[in-house]
Design a protein around this motif. Structure first.
Motif, PDB file in Angstrom:
ATOM      1  N   SER A  24     -14.806 -19.112  21.562  1.00 56.08           N
ATOM      2  CA  SER A  24     -13.894 -20.112  21.583  1.00 56.08           C
ATOM      3  C   SER A  24     -12.966 -20.140  20.308  1.00 56.08           C
ATOM      4  CB  SER A  24     -14.539 -21.336  21.925  1.00 56.08           C
ATOM      5  OG  SER A  24     -15.107 -21.897  20.427  1.00 56.08           O
ATOM      6  N   THR A  25     -11.965 -20.584  20.453  1.00 52.73           N
ATOM      7  CA  THR A  25     -11.083 -20.663  19.190  1.00 52.73           C
ATOM      8  C   THR A  25     -11.740 -21.669  18.136  1.00 52.73           C
ATOM      9  OG1 THR A  25      -9.034 -20.365  20.705  1.00 52.73           O
ATOM     10  CG2 THR A  25      -8.662 -21.217  18.424  1.00 52.73           C
ATOM     11  N   LYS A  26     -12.301 -22.588  18.606  1.00 57.17           N
ATOM     12  CA  LYS A  26     -12.804 -23.615  17.764  1.00 57.17           C
ATOM     13  C   LYS A  26     -14.188 -22.943  16.705  1.00 57.17           C
ATOM     14  CE  LYS A  26     -15.571 -27.854  17.705  1.00 57.17           C
ATOM     15  NZ  LYS A  26     -16.111 -28.857  18.483  1.00 57.17           N
ATOM     16  N   THR A  27     -14.911 -22.021  17.667  1.00 55.36           N
ATOM     17  CA  THR A  27     -15.863 -21.290  16.758  1.00 55.36           C
ATOM     18  C   THR A  27     -15.282 -20.305  16.047  1.00 55.36           C
ATOM     19  OG1 THR A  27     -17.433 -21.451  18.738  1.00 55.36           O
ATOM     20  CG2 THR A  27     -17.870 -19.556  17.195  1.00 55.36           C
ATOM     21  N   LEU A  28     -14.392 -19.356  16.193  1.00 54.11           N
ATOM     22  CA  LEU A  28     -13.727 -18.605  15.297  1.00 54.11           C
ATOM     23  C   LEU A  28     -12.871 -19.266  14.215  1.00 54.11           C
ATOM     24  CD1 LEU A  28     -12.102 -16.304  17.913  1.00 54.11           C
ATOM     25  CD2 LEU A  28     -14.304 -15.780  16.558  1.00 54.11           C
ATOM     26  N   ASP A  29     -12.318 -20.514  14.560  1.00 54.24           N
ATOM     27  CA  ASP A  29     -11.914 -21.202  13.329  1.00 54.24           C
ATOM     28  C   ASP A  29     -13.049 -21.772  12.252  1.00 54.24           C
ATOM     29  OD1 ASP A  29      -9.353 -21.016  14.381  1.00 54.24           O
ATOM     30  OD2 ASP A  29      -9.266 -22.874  15.106  1.00 54.24           O
ATOM     31  N   ILE A  30     -13.812 -22.052  12.835  1.00 53.61           N
ATOM     32  CA  ILE A  30     -15.029 -22.571  11.760  1.00 53.61           C
ATOM     33  C   ILE A  30     -15.607 -21.343  11.033  1.00 53.61           C
ATOM     34  CG2 ILE A  30     -17.429 -23.323  11.976  1.00 53.61           C
ATOM     35  CD1 ILE A  30     -16.693 -25.059  14.269  1.00 53.61           C
ATOM     36  N   ALA A  31     -15.851 -20.222  11.695  1.00 51.05           N
ATOM     37  CA  ALA A  31     -16.540 -18.963  11.128  1.00 51.05           C
ATOM     38  C   ALA A  31     -15.581 -18.444  10.156  1.00 51.05           C
ATOM     39  CB  ALA A  31     -16.955 -17.949  12.120  1.00 51.05           C
ATOM     40  N   ARG A  32     -14.137 -18.687  10.465  1.00 53.34           N
ATOM     41  CA  ARG A  32     -13.274 -17.941   9.543  1.00 53.34           C
ATOM     42  C   ARG A  32     -12.960 -18.864   8.270  1.00 53.34           C
ATOM     43  NH1 ARG A  32      -8.300 -17.296   7.476  1.00 53.34           N
ATOM     44  NH2 ARG A  32      -7.195 -15.221   7.748  1.00 53.34           N
ATOM     45  N   GLU A  40     -17.403 -24.128   2.059  1.00 61.69           N
ATOM     46  CA  GLU A  40     -18.707 -24.632   2.158  1.00 61.69           C
ATOM     47  C   GLU A  40     -18.745 -25.183   3.586  1.00 61.69           C
ATOM     48  OE1 GLU A  40     -21.444 -24.091   0.486  1.00 61.69           O
ATOM     49  OE2 GLU A  40     -20.401 -23.256  -1.276  1.00 61.69           O
ATOM     50  N   PRO A  41     -19.941 -24.734   4.366  1.00 59.12           N
ATOM     51  CA  PRO A  41     -20.115 -25.070   5.523  1.00 59.12           C
ATOM     52  C   PRO A  41     -20.034 -27.014   5.783  1.00 59.12           C
ATOM     53  CG  PRO A  41     -21.539 -23.590   5.217  1.00 59.12           C
ATOM     54  CD  PRO A  41     -21.088 -23.657   3.934  1.00 59.12           C
ATOM     55  N   HIS A  56     -23.111 -24.127  11.182  1.00 66.05           N
ATOM     56  CA  HIS A  56     -24.037 -22.928  10.911  1.00 66.05           C
ATOM     57  C   HIS A  56     -24.296 -22.118  12.369  1.00 66.05           C
ATOM     58  CE1 HIS A  56     -25.129 -23.367   6.966  1.00 66.05           C
ATOM     59  NE2 HIS A  56     -25.277 -24.952   6.984  1.00 66.05           N
ATOM     60  N   ALA A  57     -24.157 -22.653  13.330  1.00 67.35           N
ATOM     61  CA  ALA A  57     -24.446 -22.070  14.691  1.00 67.35           C
ATOM     62  C   ALA A  57     -23.351 -21.400  14.805  1.00 67.35           C
ATOM     63  CB  ALA A  57     -24.729 -23.061  16.008  1.00 67.35           C
ATOM     64  N   ALA A  58     -21.979 -21.814  14.567  1.00 67.76           N
ATOM     65  CA  ALA A  58     -20.780 -20.865  14.801  1.00 67.76           C
ATOM     66  C   ALA A  58     -20.766 -19.774  14.010  1.00 67.76           C
ATOM     67  CB  ALA A  58     -19.719 -21.841  14.710  1.00 67.76           C
TER      68      ALA A  58
END
Length: 116
Positions: A24-32, A40-41, A56-58
């Protein structure tokens, strides 16, 4: 708060996007934000109004895919007959993570207590 050292450059991230296309875009945005921008997370969690655990899961899901590329594997998306697809799946199986190492498959073991 001082940003952490990014793990990937923007160029590496862009080159990896085909391998991440199912996320998902949300997961990618978080990880990026963490892996490329060096945030920082907890900072990202606060910015998006989500839990630190979700962040952290993303990161873990994205990192699992990116680490496959560091060992020379490349994602492939092609149309094949069912028979050919089965052959490719068999070839790919040797590169899959063991079940216990896959995200979300933690194995709980009972506490080992010493007998008195």
């Amino acid at each position: 708060m001082q940003p952490t050292q990014p793990k990937y450059t923007a160029e590496q991230w862009t080159a990896s996007l085909p391998a991440l296309r199912g996320m998902s875009t949300k997961t990618l945005d978080i990880a990026r934000a963490v892996l490329v921008e060096g945030k920082e997370p907890i900072e990202v969690a606060n910015e998006i109004g989500q839990s630190r655990q979700l962040v952290h899961a993303a990161i873990k899901r994205v990192t699992a895919v990116l680490e496959r590329q560091t060992v020379g594997l490349v994602p492939v998306m092609v149309w094949l007959t069912p028979e050919e697809a089965e052959q490719v799946k068999q070839m790919a199986a040797k590169h899959e993570q063991p079940k216990e190492a896959q995200p979300g498959t933690t194995k709980k073991t009972p506490n080992r207590q010493k007998k008195a």
